[in-house]
Design a protein around this motif. Structure first.
Motif, PDB file in Angstrom:
ATOM      1  N   THR A  25       0.830  -1.206   0.000  1.00 50.10           N
ATOM      2  CA  THR A  25       0.000   0.000   0.000  1.00 50.10           C
ATOM      3  C   THR A  25       0.867   1.261   0.000  1.00 50.10           C
ATOM      4  O   THR A  25       0.577   2.227  -0.721  1.00 50.10           O
ATOM      5  CB  THR A  25      -0.945  -0.022   1.212  1.00 50.10           C
ATOM      6  OG1 THR A  25      -1.757  -1.191   1.115  1.00 50.10           O
ATOM      7  CG2 THR A  25      -1.828   1.204   1.252  1.00 50.10           C
ATOM      8  N   ASP A  48      -7.953  -3.960  -1.754  1.00 47.41           N
ATOM      9  CA  ASP A  48      -7.824  -4.599  -0.446  1.00 47.41           C
ATOM     10  C   ASP A  48      -9.013  -4.165   0.418  1.00 47.41           C
ATOM     11  O   ASP A  48      -9.244  -2.969   0.590  1.00 47.41           O
ATOM     12  CB  ASP A  48      -6.501  -4.163   0.208  1.00 47.41           C
ATOM     13  CG  ASP A  48      -6.233  -4.905   1.511  1.00 47.41           C
ATOM     14  OD1 ASP A  48      -7.156  -5.545   2.055  1.00 47.41           O
ATOM     15  OD2 ASP A  48      -5.089  -4.826   1.995  1.00 47.41           O
ATOM     16  N   ASN A  52      -6.784   0.511   3.094  1.00 50.63           N
ATOM     17  CA  ASN A  52      -5.712   1.382   3.601  1.00 50.63           C
ATOM     18  C   ASN A  52      -5.286   2.441   2.582  1.00 50.63           C
ATOM     19  O   ASN A  52      -4.955   3.562   2.961  1.00 50.63           O
ATOM     20  CB  ASN A  52      -4.483   0.552   3.987  1.00 50.63           C
ATOM     21  CG  ASN A  52      -4.756  -0.341   5.182  1.00 50.63           C
ATOM     22  OD1 ASN A  52      -5.692  -0.102   5.941  1.00 50.63           O
ATOM     23  ND2 ASN A  52      -3.967  -1.377   5.355  1.00 50.63           N
ATOM     24  N   ASP A 136      -3.653  -1.859  -5.857  1.00 50.25           N
ATOM     25  CA  ASP A 136      -3.155  -2.256  -4.536  1.00 50.25           C
ATOM     26  C   ASP A 136      -3.862  -3.548  -4.122  1.00 50.25           C
ATOM     27  O   ASP A 136      -5.047  -3.538  -3.793  1.00 50.25           O
ATOM     28  CB  ASP A 136      -3.431  -1.132  -3.522  1.00 50.25           C
ATOM     29  CG  ASP A 136      -2.796  -1.431  -2.166  1.00 50.25           C
ATOM     30  OD1 ASP A 136      -1.831  -2.219  -2.120  1.00 50.25           O
ATOM     31  OD2 ASP A 136      -3.269  -0.861  -1.149  1.00 50.25           O
TER      32      ASP A 136
END
Ligand code: ADP
Ligand code: MG
Length: 269
Positions: A25, A48, A52, A136
């Motif tokens: 990330t 994800d 994040n 990500d």
């Protein structure tokens, strides 16, 4: 290494490693910000469920009305999912914990591996004129990660400079080969970037030697040092390039961006 078959449009790069906490990330956010700073139009896709990257770029949960879940499973339009960030040239498609059920829901879907591929090839995509799309990935080799690998031109692997770093790599490479053999024969390795490198630590140096010896040119010259500014920036919801522009972390991601862009101009000549 040129790839004349590559269609025009953004270069899509999955940031993947099934280990958690290796710097995926951090790399997605700051490489994205560095590419944006260098004038490229960049979309970061948060794949994800922990979200994040979305939080780190300043998107509150309330702002995440449409997410990557909707993009993949409900055929939402890209323009509804994509948000501007405080960094010019950098956009984000956010995620929420909803995405954690996606893996199960995907299993029953006939096109389960191709949903992100399709989403990123919506006609809508052209109007954004992105140069790069960074994905990500979650810390697993789940169907979400497979979706990222199928949708991408290449995979960028952050490798934490610590013992056993190389161990998990063979599993990731196996998945890459499986995706090549089935859905995406042109999938490349963008490169492997050492993260959280501590020059004072012999172990870090051993991991680097080991990686360069076994993986050769796949390993980027650029190494991301352990830098506290990198870990502080997300709590201010901005990339480190804005939080502390002259920090070692910011400089490393600028160098990585240049290395990646340099490799592309080399290979497309
Ligand atoms: P992943 O996405 O692979 O789980 P993260 O990017 O979230 O990994 O990084 C894990 C933790 O390590 C985070 O708290 C992050 O702020 C911190 N971190 C990542 N890279 C660095 C670095 N180069 N120096 C210091 N801390 C880092
Ligand atoms: Mg992460």
């Amino acid at each position: 290494m040129s790839d004349p078959s590559r269609p025009p449009g953004p270069r899509i790069i999955a940031v993947a490693n099934q280990k958690g906490g290796v710097g995926k990330t951090t790399t997605a956010i700051n490489l994205g910000a560095a590419l944006a700073e260098q004038g490229h139009r960049v979309l970061l896709i948060d794949l994800d469920p922990q979200g994040n990257a979305s939080t780190g770029l300043g998107l509150t949960v309330a702002e995440r009305r449409y997410t990557t879940y909707d993009l993949i499973l409900d055929e939402a339009e890209l323009s509804d999912v994509i948000h501007e960030t405080t960094t010019a040239n950098l956009w984000i498609a956010p995620s929420t914990t909803d995405l954690s059920s996606a893996d199960i829901e995907l299993v029953a879907n006939e096109k389960r591996s191709f949903l992100l591929y399709d989403a990123l090839r919506q006609p809508d995509m052209d109007q954004f004129a992105f140069d790069y799309v960074l994905i990500d990935c979650p810390p697993s080799l789940s169907l979400l990660t497979v979706n990222a690998l199928v949708a991408s031109h290449s995979v960028l692997v952050p490798l934490q400079s610590e013992f056993f770093a190389l161990e998990g790599l063979s599993q990731l490479m196996l998945t890459v080969r499986q995706v090549r053999d089935s859905a995406n024969p042109n999938l490349r390795i963008e490169g492997i970037v050492l993260t959280m490198f501590d020059g004072r630590n012999n172990l870090s140096q051993m991991v680097e030697e080991d990686a360069r010896e076994t993986l050769g040119e796949m390993v980027f010259d650029t190494i991301v040092p352990r830098n506290v500014r990198l870990s502080e920036a997300p709590s201010y919801a901005i990339p480190v390039l804005q939080y502390d522009s002259r920090s070692k972390g910011a400089e490393a991601y600028r160098a990585l961006a240049q290395e990646i862009v340099g490799r592309h101009t080399e290979t497309t000549r």
